[in-house]
Scaffold this motif. Structure first.
Motif, PDB file in Angstrom:
ATOM      1  N   LEU A   1       0.587  -1.333  -0.453  1.00  0.00           N
ATOM      2  CA  LEU A   1      -0.260  -0.482   0.133  1.00  0.00           C
ATOM      3  C   LEU A   1       1.082   1.162  -0.269  1.00  0.00           C
ATOM      4  N   GLU A   2       2.359   1.155  -0.190  1.00  0.00           N
ATOM      5  CA  GLU A   2       3.005   2.493  -0.184  1.00  0.00           C
ATOM      6  C   GLU A   2       2.664   3.575  -0.645  1.00  0.00           C
ATOM      7  N   GLU A   3       2.910   3.392  -2.299  1.00  0.00           N
ATOM      8  CA  GLU A   3       3.113   3.971  -3.410  1.00  0.00           C
ATOM      9  C   GLU A   3       0.942   4.960  -3.475  1.00  0.00           C
ATOM     10  N   ASN A   4       0.031   3.922  -2.710  1.00  0.00           N
ATOM     11  CA  ASN A   4      -1.161   4.332  -2.403  1.00  0.00           C
ATOM     12  C   ASN A   4      -1.171   5.857  -1.390  1.00  0.00           C
ATOM     13  N   LEU A   5       0.189   5.782  -0.677  1.00  0.00           N
ATOM     14  CA  LEU A   5      -0.030   6.384   0.799  1.00  0.00           C
ATOM     15  C   LEU A   5      -0.261   8.134  -0.171  1.00  0.00           C
ATOM     16  N   PHE A   6       1.213   8.148  -2.045  1.00  0.00           N
ATOM     17  CA  PHE A   6       0.894   9.227  -2.296  1.00  0.00           C
ATOM     18  C   PHE A   6      -0.023   9.631  -3.652  1.00  0.00           C
ATOM     19  N   ASP A   7      -1.425   8.828  -3.539  1.00  0.00           N
ATOM     20  CA  ASP A   7      -1.845   8.866  -3.948  1.00  0.00           C
ATOM     21  C   ASP A   7      -2.941  10.443  -3.928  1.00  0.00           C
ATOM     22  N   GLU A   8      -3.098  11.897  -4.793  1.00  0.00           N
ATOM     23  CA  GLU A   8      -3.965  12.069  -4.645  1.00  0.00           C
ATOM     24  C   GLU A   8      -5.181  12.590  -5.486  1.00  0.00           C
ATOM     25  N   GLN A   9      -5.329  11.728  -5.932  1.00  0.00           N
ATOM     26  CA  GLN A   9      -6.583  11.239  -6.738  1.00  0.00           C
ATOM     27  C   GLN A   9      -8.362  12.040  -5.956  1.00  0.00           C
ATOM     28  N   GLU A  10      -8.636  12.293  -6.338  1.00  0.00           N
ATOM     29  CA  GLU A  10     -10.058  13.414  -5.151  1.00  0.00           C
ATOM     30  C   GLU A  10     -10.870  12.462  -4.901  1.00  0.00           C
ATOM     31  N   LEU A  11     -11.759  11.909  -3.545  1.00  0.00           N
ATOM     32  CA  LEU A  11     -12.488  11.016  -3.360  1.00  0.00           C
ATOM     33  C   LEU A  11     -14.305  10.736  -2.850  1.00  0.00           C
ATOM     34  N   LYS A  12     -14.464  11.498  -3.546  1.00  0.00           N
ATOM     35  CA  LYS A  12     -15.760  11.758  -2.938  1.00  0.00           C
ATOM     36  C   LYS A  12     -16.739  10.286  -2.791  1.00  0.00           C
ATOM     37  N   TYR A  13     -17.520  10.949  -1.453  1.00  0.00           N
ATOM     38  CA  TYR A  13     -18.638   9.386  -1.450  1.00  0.00           C
ATOM     39  C   TYR A  13     -18.964  10.275   0.092  1.00  0.00           C
ATOM     40  N   LEU A  14     -20.764   9.006   0.383  1.00  0.00           N
ATOM     41  CA  LEU A  14     -21.220   9.342   0.853  1.00  0.00           C
ATOM     42  C   LEU A  14     -21.753   8.950   2.895  1.00  0.00           C
ATOM     43  N   ASP A  15     -21.246   9.572   3.231  1.00  0.00           N
ATOM     44  CA  ASP A  15     -20.794   9.333   4.811  1.00  0.00           C
ATOM     45  C   ASP A  15     -22.416   8.864   5.478  1.00  0.00           C
ATOM     46  N   GLY A  16     -23.605   8.877   5.806  1.00  0.00           N
ATOM     47  CA  GLY A  16     -25.125   8.687   5.791  1.00  0.00           C
ATOM     48  C   GLY A  16     -25.757  10.349   4.834  1.00  0.00           C
ATOM     49  N   ASP A  17     -25.692  10.942   5.344  1.00  0.00           N
ATOM     50  CA  ASP A  17     -25.821  12.243   4.895  1.00  0.00           C
ATOM     51  C   ASP A  17     -25.140  12.612   4.825  1.00  0.00           C
ATOM     52  N   LYS A  18     -24.409  13.128   4.926  1.00  0.00           N
ATOM     53  CA  LYS A  18     -22.695  14.126   4.508  1.00  0.00           C
ATOM     54  C   LYS A  18     -22.306  13.031   3.465  1.00  0.00           C
ATOM     55  N   GLN A  19     -21.695  14.862   2.792  1.00  0.00           N
ATOM     56  CA  GLN A  19     -21.329  14.162   1.200  1.00  0.00           C
ATOM     57  C   GLN A  19     -19.464  14.581   1.900  1.00  0.00           C
ATOM     58  N   VAL A  20     -18.437  13.820   1.314  1.00  0.00           N
ATOM     59  CA  VAL A  20     -17.341  13.621   2.286  1.00  0.00           C
ATOM     60  C   VAL A  20     -16.490  13.641   1.235  1.00  0.00           C
ATOM     61  N   THR A  21     -15.382  14.684   0.909  1.00  0.00           N
ATOM     62  CA  THR A  21     -14.198  14.676  -0.168  1.00  0.00           C
ATOM     63  C   THR A  21     -12.961  14.367   0.438  1.00  0.00           C
ATOM     64  N   THR A  22     -12.484  13.629   0.400  1.00  0.00           N
ATOM     65  CA  THR A  22     -10.564  13.493   1.349  1.00  0.00           C
ATOM     66  C   THR A  22     -10.524  13.357  -0.933  1.00  0.00           C
TER      67      THR A  22
END
Length: 231
Positions: free
Chosen positions: A49-70
């Protein structure tokens, strides 16, 4: 996740990861990372998983009713440091392995900044680029052989002893060969000058010692003569 466990490829982790790694969807790639967290032995998690720790691609998902952007890198980091994925317990990581992960994660911010700088600084043709790579606590000189993987975050480096190491760019810095050659040349000249100065000093000391010995011999001869012959 369920589909990943039921696919025939799930037995061949490397092929599956290669497919997931090249997928344009951040959610699909994170599903692959989560799968790795569940099935890979804890002591191999960093390697996978080391290389994935440098992946800056945006990730969006719903946490219940809350929109999370990371980002994918933050998602992966959380999987390595937390014991649960939401309410689902993650496979336990032994104390020694967790200590190793914490040690590797500590300078992560610095490595990410260096990787970003290196990706901008490297020439289009990286083969032969002089660099230094951080390996087991030491910076070792070498030359980049090629990129490793699809995302140009890792490189293969040929060290001066002929061995090859693979490293992400966060542990790599550019090396100015011309400056190093000039520095080495200057050191050689300085060493030569120091050696010549030491030789001159030694020669002068030898002459001085010989002169003292001659004076001492003359005095001894004079002292050994009878007083009548000296007069």
């Amino acid at each position: 996740m369920y589909r990943l466990f039921t696919l025939p490829q799930s037995e061949d982790l490397e092929d599956l990861l290669a497919i997931l790694d090249g997928h344009p969807s951040a959610k699909v790639r994170c599903a692959g990372v989560l799968y790795v967290r569940f099935v890979v032995p804890p002591h191999k998690l960093w390697e996978k998983l080391e290389e994935n720790l440098f992946d800056e691609q945006e990730l969006k998902y719903l946490d219940g009713d809350k929109q999370v952007t990371t980002t994918i890198q933050e998602y992966v980091e959380n999987l390595l440091i937390k014991d649960k994925y939401y309410n689902t317990p993650l496979p336990r990581i032994p104390v020694k392995v967790r200590q190793h992960l914490e040690k590797e994660l500590a300078p992560l911010s610095q490595f990410r900044k260096r990787m970003a700088a290196m990706q901008k600084a490297l020439p289009k043709k990286v083969s032969g680029t002089a660099v230094e790579v951080y390996v087991d606590g030491s910076w070792l000189p070498g030359h980049i052989k090629q990129y490793v993987g699809n995302h140009k975050r890792r490189v293969g480096i040929v060290l001066e002893n002929g061995s090859v190491v693979n490293s992400h760019l966060g542990k790599v810095v550019l090396r100015d060969e011309e400056k190093e050659e000039e520095k080495a040349k200057t050191e050689v000249e300085e060493n030569k000058e120091d050696k010549e100065a030491e030789e001159k000093k030694t020669e002068k000391t030898d002459k001085s010692e010989k002169s003292l010995e001659k004076k001492k011999e003359r005095k001894e001869r004079d002292d050994s003569r009878p007083s009548s012959s000296r007069s």
